[in-house]
Motif scaffolding. Sequence first.
Motif, PDB file in Angstrom:
ATOM      1  N   LYS A 182       0.818  -1.215   0.000  1.00 20.34           N
ATOM      2  CA  LYS A 182       0.000   0.000   0.000  1.00 20.34           C
ATOM      3  C   LYS A 182       0.852   1.266   0.000  1.00 20.34           C
ATOM      4  O   LYS A 182       0.337   2.362   0.055  1.00 20.34           O
ATOM      5  CB  LYS A 182      -0.942  -0.007   1.205  1.00 20.34           C
ATOM      6  CG  LYS A 182      -1.986  -1.097   1.118  1.00 20.34           C
ATOM      7  CD  LYS A 182      -2.958  -0.978   2.287  1.00 20.34           C
ATOM      8  CE  LYS A 182      -4.067  -1.978   2.148  1.00 20.34           C
ATOM      9  NZ  LYS A 182      -5.130  -1.562   1.257  1.00 20.34           N
ATOM     10  N   GLY A 183       2.190   1.106  -0.016  1.00 17.18           N
ATOM     11  CA  GLY A 183       3.065   2.267  -0.125  1.00 17.18           C
ATOM     12  C   GLY A 183       3.676   2.731   1.185  1.00 17.18           C
ATOM     13  O   GLY A 183       4.141   3.866   1.280  1.00 17.18           O
ATOM     14  N   THR A 200       7.954  12.971  -1.010  1.00 17.30           N
ATOM     15  CA  THR A 200       7.698  11.834  -0.130  1.00 17.30           C
ATOM     16  C   THR A 200       7.088  12.333   1.175  1.00 17.30           C
ATOM     17  O   THR A 200       7.625  13.249   1.798  1.00 17.30           O
ATOM     18  CB  THR A 200       9.013  11.073   0.179  1.00 17.30           C
ATOM     19  OG1 THR A 200       9.600  10.656  -1.053  1.00 17.30           O
ATOM     20  CG2 THR A 200       8.754   9.861   1.054  1.00 17.30           C
ATOM     21  N   THR A 201       5.977  11.753   1.579  1.00 18.44           N
ATOM     22  CA  THR A 201       5.379  12.081   2.865  1.00 18.44           C
ATOM     23  C   THR A 201       6.153  11.338   3.943  1.00 18.44           C
ATOM     24  O   THR A 201       6.423  10.143   3.801  1.00 18.44           O
ATOM     25  CB  THR A 201       3.896  11.665   2.900  1.00 18.44           C
ATOM     26  OG1 THR A 201       3.209  12.362   1.852  1.00 18.44           O
ATOM     27  CG2 THR A 201       3.260  11.999   4.244  1.00 18.44           C
ATOM     28  N   HIS A 258       9.828   2.709  -3.190  1.00 20.19           N
ATOM     29  CA  HIS A 258       9.034   3.858  -3.658  1.00 20.19           C
ATOM     30  C   HIS A 258       7.829   4.123  -2.757  1.00 20.19           C
ATOM     31  O   HIS A 258       6.680   4.099  -3.210  1.00 20.19           O
ATOM     32  CB  HIS A 258       8.561   3.659  -5.104  1.00 20.19           C
ATOM     33  CG  HIS A 258       9.642   3.359  -6.066  1.00 20.19           C
ATOM     34  ND1 HIS A 258      10.537   4.309  -6.516  1.00 20.19           N
ATOM     35  CD2 HIS A 258      10.024   2.192  -6.653  1.00 20.19           C
ATOM     36  CE1 HIS A 258      11.388   3.755  -7.343  1.00 20.19           C
ATOM     37  NE2 HIS A 258      11.107   2.466  -7.438  1.00 20.19           N
ATOM     38  N   PRO A 259       8.077   4.382  -1.481  1.00 17.55           N
ATOM     39  CA  PRO A 259       6.947   4.538  -0.558  1.00 17.55           C
ATOM     40  C   PRO A 259       6.167   5.828  -0.781  1.00 17.55           C
ATOM     41  O   PRO A 259       6.719   6.848  -1.196  1.00 17.55           O
ATOM     42  CB  PRO A 259       7.635   4.567   0.811  1.00 17.55           C
ATOM     43  CG  PRO A 259       8.981   5.153   0.534  1.00 17.55           C
ATOM     44  CD  PRO A 259       9.366   4.595  -0.813  1.00 17.55           C
ATOM     45  N   LYS A 260       4.867   5.750  -0.509  1.00 17.90           N
ATOM     46  CA  LYS A 260       4.032   6.949  -0.445  1.00 17.90           C
ATOM     47  C   LYS A 260       4.217   7.615   0.909  1.00 17.90           C
ATOM     48  O   LYS A 260       4.130   8.831   1.029  1.00 17.90           O
ATOM     49  CB  LYS A 260       2.564   6.578  -0.641  1.00 17.90           C
ATOM     50  CG  LYS A 260       2.251   6.041  -2.007  1.00 17.90           C
ATOM     51  CD  LYS A 260       0.789   5.619  -2.090  1.00 17.90           C
ATOM     52  CE  LYS A 260       0.524   4.880  -3.388  1.00 17.90           C
ATOM     53  NZ  LYS A 260      -0.736   4.172  -3.377  1.00 17.90           N
ATOM     54  N   LEU A 261       4.420   6.784   1.936  1.00 11.05           N
ATOM     55  CA  LEU A 261       4.642   7.262   3.304  1.00 11.05           C
ATOM     56  C   LEU A 261       5.875   6.568   3.855  1.00 11.05           C
ATOM     57  O   LEU A 261       5.942   5.338   3.885  1.00 11.05           O
ATOM     58  CB  LEU A 261       3.434   6.954   4.203  1.00 11.05           C
ATOM     59  CG  LEU A 261       3.602   7.247   5.694  1.00 11.05           C
ATOM     60  CD1 LEU A 261       3.824   8.736   5.956  1.00 11.05           C
ATOM     61  CD2 LEU A 261       2.399   6.745   6.473  1.00 11.05           C
TER      62      LEU A 261
END
Length: 166
Positions: free
Chosen positions: A10-11, A117-118, A84-87
């Motif tokens: 899910k990132g 990046t968050t 490649h994380p979203k968070l």
Amino acid sequence: HTPSHNLVYKGLAHVPEGRRIFQQMTVLENLEMGAYLHKKPTREELKDIFTRFPRLQERRDQVAGTLSGGEQQMLAMGRALISHPKLLMLDEPSMGLAPILVGQIFAIIRELHQSGTTILLVEQNAEMALQVADRAYVLESGKIALSGTGRELAESDSIKKAYLGG
């Protein structure tokens, strides 16, 4: 409720307190573990990590457990970023590091944030954390005692006295 092993899909990427790298594996093998969603990191992904963390390229074939604390922190961050994380969650990234390395780690955190990046940062080094934070929360006994922008809290007299030595 998503099982924790599915959160990466899910990132979400996590750099835990204490780094928790794979000590007996090489730097490159640790990075490959971070890219397991795509089976293996691409040349471009490795180039991006090695551009951000040049020491890791120099030590790519070295056993990770023999790296310095700062290099291990960079490896833990690189391993998380290669997915490649979203968070990106960072738990005490400056713990146990020399001041010069703390500055380098926070420069990387700032750059990651600026690139989109968050980041959720848990950090006891309040001064450094407030410099990079959009929003900040001060926890006392597990409860939010104060909140505001990083700048608001950095300029707060009560925060300066309690946490910044001012």
